[in-house]
Design a protein around this motif. Structure first.
Motif, mmCIF file in Angstrom:
data_model
loop_
_atom_site.group_PDB
_atom_site.id
_atom_site.type_symbol
_atom_site.label_atom_id
_atom_site.label_comp_id
_atom_site.label_asym_id
_atom_site.label_seq_id
_atom_site.Cartn_x
_atom_site.Cartn_y
_atom_site.Cartn_z
ATOM 1 N N ASP A 416 4.363 -4.674 5.995
ATOM 2 C CA ASP A 416 3.707 -5.127 7.941
ATOM 3 C C ASP A 416 4.793 -6.157 7.808
ATOM 4 N N ALA A 417 5.408 -5.397 9.074
ATOM 5 C CA ALA A 417 6.849 -6.840 9.548
ATOM 6 C C ALA A 417 5.369 -7.904 10.663
ATOM 7 N N GLU A 418 4.388 -7.756 10.883
ATOM 8 C CA GLU A 418 3.749 -9.072 11.512
ATOM 9 C C GLU A 418 2.595 -9.814 10.530
ATOM 10 N N THR A 419 2.203 -9.308 9.099
ATOM 11 C CA THR A 419 1.182 -9.668 8.959
ATOM 12 C C THR A 419 0.944 -9.962 8.133
ATOM 13 N N GLY A 420 2.603 -9.269 7.108
ATOM 14 C CA GLY A 420 3.018 -9.264 5.627
ATOM 15 C C GLY A 420 2.263 -8.469 4.351
ATOM 16 N N GLU A 421 1.076 -7.733 5.015
ATOM 17 C CA GLU A 421 0.462 -6.545 4.865
ATOM 18 C C GLU A 421 1.432 -5.981 3.483
ATOM 19 N N ILE A 422 1.315 -5.783 2.003
ATOM 20 C CA ILE A 422 1.608 -4.850 1.226
ATOM 21 C C ILE A 422 1.227 -3.695 1.564
ATOM 22 N N LEU A 423 1.993 -1.903 1.270
ATOM 23 C CA LEU A 423 2.084 -0.958 2.607
ATOM 24 C C LEU A 423 2.168 0.252 1.693
#
Length: 474
Positions: A416-423
């Motif tokens: 996720d470009a905003e949160t840094g979550e690995i998708l």
């Protein structure tokens, strides 16, 4: 009178066996009906035997590459009967363990073919002859699935000993001269590469525009290049039109295929049908029990794995979820959490919190080609409309891969470009499944991509790639 049980299982396997043992140890009168071999697909004709044989293929592959490491080994000879026997011995070891485990838990095993004759009532055609009726308060359907058989003109007219599926191919006592594989999914690719390494000429015919259609296009393209490098011929967007007998003793049939550009005739010695699997529901007489199925024959279940018939549940491949052993085992954990409390089990271990199949959002899996393809989370097609960044890096940038002369493949991650979550994460590389599992653990723990980038990984390990991958985010 039908013998009555507290709990009845139709079919064994990675979900059914541990669950049956849990009920047995909890003091429930438990029976299991199995028509062929206790342990289910994984132990007998799936994961255990295939990965055992793939290990033999890798040994042959490394032996032939010995000179790259400065090791002279001479001509490599394949003893197919010994490869097969090693596979049989390991299968028997795990099968015997499954039998002993059920027996020690007090589970009665009934060998035969089951069909419903009423609500929670089953008739069993016994393997030893005769039949008997059984019923139970709670029934679990875990009958699995089987290889499908495509309808190709001429297929029935050639020697059927040369027409193979994922089970019969593992009983070959000799290496095929030319193995023609119909299907470019996981089964077709694993067996195709295996028998190429054992010395067969291999051609894969895939109807889709790419191999392994579940995967991202760039991953599939990289995989295609690897298989071509191994000497495998691949026809994409191609279909088998007909099969006819031929006069060559070593190549006794020919397959006519339609490719995007022309028609070709491919001579072969053996054909592997790897075009999918179908659920074993057609012989169970499910309507008699009030159990509904999908148009494809899979048992319909809710998020607690209960069918349309109250008190009847379905486990494993037969309900149409992801057809992986670890998914079936998770079915066991879900059922145990919902139907067996800690106080009714003999184990002192705490019960898992997973109680619904809707919690399985990561869905990890590994394809055991060499190099392995491990994936967890979402694919590119699932990310439409989200603000994401994606990183791709060749395995040739990983020091450990280069040092071991295993630089083939690539690593890819979406975040996720905003949160840094690995998708989503894919590793097509040496021990790709193990690298994927590290990222899966990070995703389960809510870590961001920068947490992996900042971690101190041991040098030189494959995990060290997780320091460098994120530099390629864009």
């Amino acid at each position: 009178m039908a013998a009555h049980y507290d709990v009845l299982f139709i079919g064994s396997g990675q979900g059914a066996n541990p669950l049956a043992k849990a009920f047995g140890k909890a003091g429930k009168k438990t029976a299991m009906i199995e028509r062929s071999a206790v342990g289910g697909t994984c132990v007998n004709v799936g994961c255990t035997p295939t990965k055992t044989m793939i290990a033999s293929g890798r040994a042959a592959y490394l032996a032939r590459r010995g000179t790259e490491y400065g090791v002279e080994v001479g001509d490599v000879q394949i003893n197919m009967e010994q490869v097969r026997q090693r596979k049989r011995d390991i299968v028997n070891q795990w099968h015997s363990g499954s039998v002993r485990g059920l027996d020690s838990a007090g589970v009665e095993v009934i060998m035969g073919e089951a069909r419903f004759v009423g609500e929670k009532k089953v008739e069993v055609a016994l393997n030893e002859g005769g039949s008997r009726e059984v019923s139970a308060d709670t029934v679990f359907v875990s009958a699995g699935d089987r290889p499908s058989r495509p309808k190709i003109p001429g297929l029935e007219k050639i020697d059927q000993a040369r027409v193979l599926d994922s089970t019969s191919i593992m009983e070959l006592g000799e290496v095929p001269t030319h193995l023609v594989v119909l299907g470019g999914g996981y089964i077709g690719l694993e067996f195709g590469q295996l028998f190429r390494r054992l010395g067969a000429k291999v051609t894969i015919i895939q109807t889709a525009k790419q191999l392994a259609p579940r995967e991202d296009e760039d991953i599939a393209e990289c995989l295609l290049d690897i298989l071509k490098e191994d000497g495998i011929t691949v026809h994409l967007s191609s279909t088998a039109q007909s099969i006819s007998a031929a006069s060559e003793p070593d190549l006794p049939f020919s397959i006519d295929i339609q490719t995007p550009s022309d028609k070709q005739s491919i001579p072969g010695s053996h054909i592997l049908l790897a075009t999918g699997r179908v659920p074993n529901t057609d012989s169970l007489n499910l309507p008699a029990a009030g159990i509904k199925t999908t148009p494809k024959g899979h048992v319909i279940v809710n998020d607690k794995l209960e069918t349309s018939a109250p008190g009847v549940y379905a486990l494993g491949d037969i309900h149409g979820g992801p057809a992986f052993t670890h998914t079936s085992y998770d079915d066991f954990r879900i059922i145990r959490s919902n139907l067996l409390s800690t106080s009714t089990t003999s184990t002192t271990l705490s019960m898992p919190t997973t109680s619904s199949s809707t919690s399985r959002v990561l869905a990890p899996y590994v394809m055991y080609t060499d190099p392995q393809l491990g994936h967890v989370g979402l694919h590119s097609r699932d990310l439409a409309g989200r603000k994401v960044k994606t990183a791709s890096m060749p395995m040739s940038y990983v020091a450990r891969a280069v040092e071991t002369a295993e630089p083939r493949g690539m690593i890819k991650a979406s975040v996720d470009a905003e949160t840094g979550e690995i998708l989503g994460f894919t590793c097509l590389g040496i021990e790709g499944g193990e690298i994927m599992s590290i990222v899966q653990t990070a995703m389960m723990g809510g870590l961001k991509w920068w947490d992996l980038e900042a971690a101190v990984w041991v040098h030189p390990t494959l995990a060290e790639s997780l320091n460098n991958l994120w530099a390629y985010l864009k």
